[in-house]
Design a protein around this motif. Sequence first.
Motif, mmCIF file in Angstrom:
data_model
loop_
_atom_site.group_PDB
_atom_site.id
_atom_site.type_symbol
_atom_site.label_atom_id
_atom_site.label_comp_id
_atom_site.label_asym_id
_atom_site.label_seq_id
_atom_site.Cartn_x
_atom_site.Cartn_y
_atom_site.Cartn_z
ATOM 1 N N THR A 7 20.901 23.050 76.350
ATOM 2 C CA THR A 7 19.734 22.923 75.474
ATOM 3 C C THR A 7 19.346 24.299 74.967
ATOM 4 O O THR A 7 19.002 25.185 75.758
ATOM 5 N N GLN A 8 19.484 24.494 73.649
ATOM 6 C CA GLN A 8 19.091 25.748 72.985
ATOM 7 C C GLN A 8 19.645 26.971 73.721
ATOM 8 O O GLN A 8 18.939 27.950 73.972
ATOM 9 N N LEU A 9 20.927 26.908 74.038
ATOM 10 C CA LEU A 9 21.575 27.984 74.783
ATOM 11 C C LEU A 9 21.752 29.204 73.888
ATOM 12 O O LEU A 9 22.237 29.105 72.759
ATOM 13 N N SER A 10 21.355 30.371 74.383
ATOM 14 C CA SER A 10 21.440 31.607 73.603
ATOM 15 C C SER A 10 21.886 32.739 74.508
ATOM 16 O O SER A 10 21.563 32.772 75.701
ATOM 17 N N HIS A 11 22.623 33.685 73.922
ATOM 18 C CA HIS A 11 23.005 34.878 74.676
ATOM 19 C C HIS A 11 23.253 36.017 73.700
ATOM 20 O O HIS A 11 23.602 35.805 72.536
ATOM 21 N N ALA A 12 23.034 37.230 74.186
ATOM 22 C CA ALA A 12 23.206 38.423 73.351
ATOM 23 C C ALA A 12 23.666 39.568 74.227
ATOM 24 O O ALA A 12 23.475 39.575 75.449
ATOM 25 N N TYR A 13 24.320 40.539 73.590
ATOM 26 C CA TYR A 13 24.636 41.814 74.233
ATOM 27 C C TYR A 13 23.901 42.902 73.462
ATOM 28 O O TYR A 13 24.181 43.139 72.283
ATOM 29 N N GLY A 14 22.928 43.542 74.116
ATOM 30 C CA GLY A 14 22.104 44.516 73.425
ATOM 31 C C GLY A 14 21.302 43.835 72.334
ATOM 32 O O GLY A 14 20.664 42.800 72.549
ATOM 33 N N ALA A 15 21.361 44.385 71.125
ATOM 34 C CA ALA A 15 20.601 43.815 70.012
ATOM 35 C C ALA A 15 21.403 42.768 69.246
ATOM 36 O O ALA A 15 20.884 42.146 68.320
ATOM 37 N N ALA A 16 22.671 42.580 69.626
ATOM 38 C CA ALA A 16 23.542 41.671 68.872
ATOM 39 C C ALA A 16 23.557 40.288 69.530
ATOM 40 O O ALA A 16 23.950 40.145 70.696
ATOM 41 N N ASP A 17 23.111 39.277 68.782
ATOM 42 C CA ASP A 17 23.164 37.902 69.266
ATOM 43 C C ASP A 17 24.591 37.384 69.179
ATOM 44 O O ASP A 17 25.233 37.460 68.128
ATOM 45 N N LEU A 18 25.091 36.808 70.305
ATOM 46 C CA LEU A 18 26.418 36.173 70.274
ATOM 47 C C LEU A 18 26.301 34.753 69.724
ATOM 48 O O LEU A 18 27.000 34.368 68.797
ATOM 49 N N PHE A 19 25.432 33.962 70.352
ATOM 50 C CA PHE A 19 25.174 32.605 69.862
ATOM 51 C C PHE A 19 23.717 32.277 70.137
ATOM 52 O O PHE A 19 23.064 32.921 70.966
ATOM 53 N N HIS A 20 23.214 31.271 69.432
ATOM 54 C CA HIS A 20 21.777 30.991 69.481
ATOM 55 C C HIS A 20 21.547 29.493 69.326
ATOM 56 O O HIS A 20 22.156 28.839 68.477
ATOM 57 N N ASP A 21 20.689 28.938 70.183
ATOM 58 C CA ASP A 21 20.259 27.536 70.076
ATOM 59 C C ASP A 21 21.431 26.554 70.065
ATOM 60 O O ASP A 21 21.481 25.630 69.246
ATOM 61 N N LEU A 22 22.387 26.717 70.980
ATOM 62 C CA LEU A 22 23.502 25.775 71.068
ATOM 63 C C LEU A 22 23.107 24.612 71.973
ATOM 64 O O LEU A 22 22.813 24.810 73.154
ATOM 65 N N SER A 23 23.088 23.414 71.432
ATOM 66 C CA SER A 23 22.816 22.212 72.220
ATOM 67 C C SER A 23 24.073 21.345 72.208
ATOM 68 O O SER A 23 24.473 20.825 71.157
ATOM 69 N N LEU A 24 24.704 21.214 73.380
ATOM 70 C CA LEU A 24 26.010 20.574 73.490
ATOM 71 C C LEU A 24 25.991 19.535 74.596
ATOM 72 O O LEU A 24 25.122 19.553 75.473
#
Length: 696
Positions: A7-24
């Motif tokens: 549900t709304q999965l998000s992850h980032a490294y530093g200031a760079a977002d890898l993925f945002h709001d993934l609902s699977l």
Amino acid sequence: MPVLTTTQLSHAYGAADLFHDLSLAVEPRDRIGLVGPNGVGKTTLLLALAGLLEPLGGRVDRAGGLTLGYLRQEAVLTFAGRENTVYQEMLTAFADLRRQESELQVMEKALAEAYSESLLAAYGELQETFEREGGYQYQVDVKRVLQGLGFEPGEWNTPLLHLSGGQKTRVLLGRLLLEKPDLLILDEPTNHLDMAAIEWLEGTLRRWEGALIIVSHDRYFLDRVVNRVWELLPGGGDAPAELHAYRGNYSAYVAQRREAWERAERLYTEEKARLESEAGFIRRHIAGGQTDIAKGRLRQLTRDLALIEEVGLVAMAESRRGGQSWIELGTRARTLTITEAEERIRAIRPPGGRPPRLTIRLGALERGARVVLRLKNAVIGYPDRPLFTAEEAKLERGGRAAVLGANGSGKSTLLRTILGELDPLDGEVALGDGVQVGYFAQAHDRLVPERQIIEEIWARSDMGQTEARGYLAHYLFRGDEVFKRVADLSGGERGRLALALLALEGANFLLLDEPTNHLDIASQEVLQEVLEAFDGTILLVSHDRYLVDRLARHIWSLEDGKLVTYPATYQEYLAGREETAGPAAGDRQSELHEGSMTVVVEGETPVNGDAPSAAAEKSPAAPRGWSKDARRRDERRRRQVEETIDDVEFWLSQATEALEAARTAGDEGEIRVLEAECLEAREQLEALLAEWELLA
């Protein structure tokens, strides 16, 4: 019920977002292939799903009691401090069964010393449980998995500490397969497997009873195993990656993706033309004094442009055509002036997603001799270790051959011998007159890490800077990218640079040594297109069966220390090999015909080495006129049909659920698509069931 949801999965490294709001959601029988360019975040997403990484936002929910197995790309540190041998590590998957086995042995000893009715009853109950859970089968399963993954019996007692990184990864994969978790997550499972082991793994996963999530660059493998594809794509600029879900295997995903690209580009062209026409209408009527009409149309245009900013031009266009009603976002903001509206329209960019294409062609400067390569009574290998013999083999101009064989059988050594880096131990390995050899390998060991991209071009040509930059632009190196160091390039960038250098050579004979290893799928597709258009001769060594299938018209197979040539495509070679495969191991002969030519293959043994089953031994004699080979072919086909029926039934159930949801939401566009999909699935299922009845 899903075994895993996000549900709304998000992850980032530093200031760079890898993925945002993934609902699977992952269903119990899902076989999901996760694809996308290198560096987009696929491994990070897998780690979050497996619970090995805490995401920065959202959550991952797993079904109660879910067992989960995770295979990393490299398992070098997985067995740190463990003193097991390869075989002992496999046995750890059956700890409970082995405990029961020990208890049974203790009971047997106690019964031998002092008979007891109660002890005998307890022994019988435990023995029944032991048998039901596979207690008399698990050691056979261990041997089957080890053989399938390419471990020879002599390697089974090797301590884990003495294994290479690739061997440790294979051990971990084998243990996970024996543990049979409810959800198995595999990150590049085919990286350290030869072709025989990949085919064995493919068959094992096609029969897998749980859910699978697989990251792989092996397109053929994905085609055979998965029934859904998740595509993780860069969002563009600083935007996080986007995930798109597709139904079906890899080939179905490619077709759906192409259709989505073409539809998005068509909608963009049509909708932007409509907006420009609308703006022109408004400007003319304002200038003509019909301000009331113009103002009304301008308010609507403002709402359309606000929607485009919120959801994108293509989504807005699809909503209009599907009759959906959107919240009028533009009503919350002032109406634009016509000049502002025209500026907004000009600023609308084409849809993303479709990667840039290479518009290049490898061209041979000379045709060369008719016979490009000849091997006669050749012995290939090293003075202290001959690898194989080639009595007679030749490759003619325009021919395309793939060299297949187990790891270590001598495939790369053959290429080095053709290049002149090694001498044959005996016999002849000769190139024809006028043959110009070009060598392409994923290792790209001829690139100089300290050089800039443009310096590699200058080292092989007399181009000036402007000409060199224009040349590199054809290979998607633009602007300041031409000054990047080779050492800093990704695998795909190195592949493009190697192609650029190869094209400068004007070679008419390409030697390709694992050219797609570690390339992402987009780079593989580019390389494949370029090689398909090449008008010279190709000799290919590759585990990439998709590439072999598309390129090869001859198969050179290393079997039992001999080079055997097949005048056949890869599919014809597989069909001929299946003809030789029976239920029992042993020497066999098969014939593969092309016109009047016959090739005899000897000594082929099934990978798993299983003995004939009792049922097979007791099967009744075939009816007159029905050969054993025909019966085996029908039995293999029946099993294939049953597996396909399972896949199509799952596809139909998923499409039916999605159709009900679309009907509830009143999404007419999605309803039409899903109704057609359900109809196609039902028709396919009816045809498969009819074929199954005939075979059964």
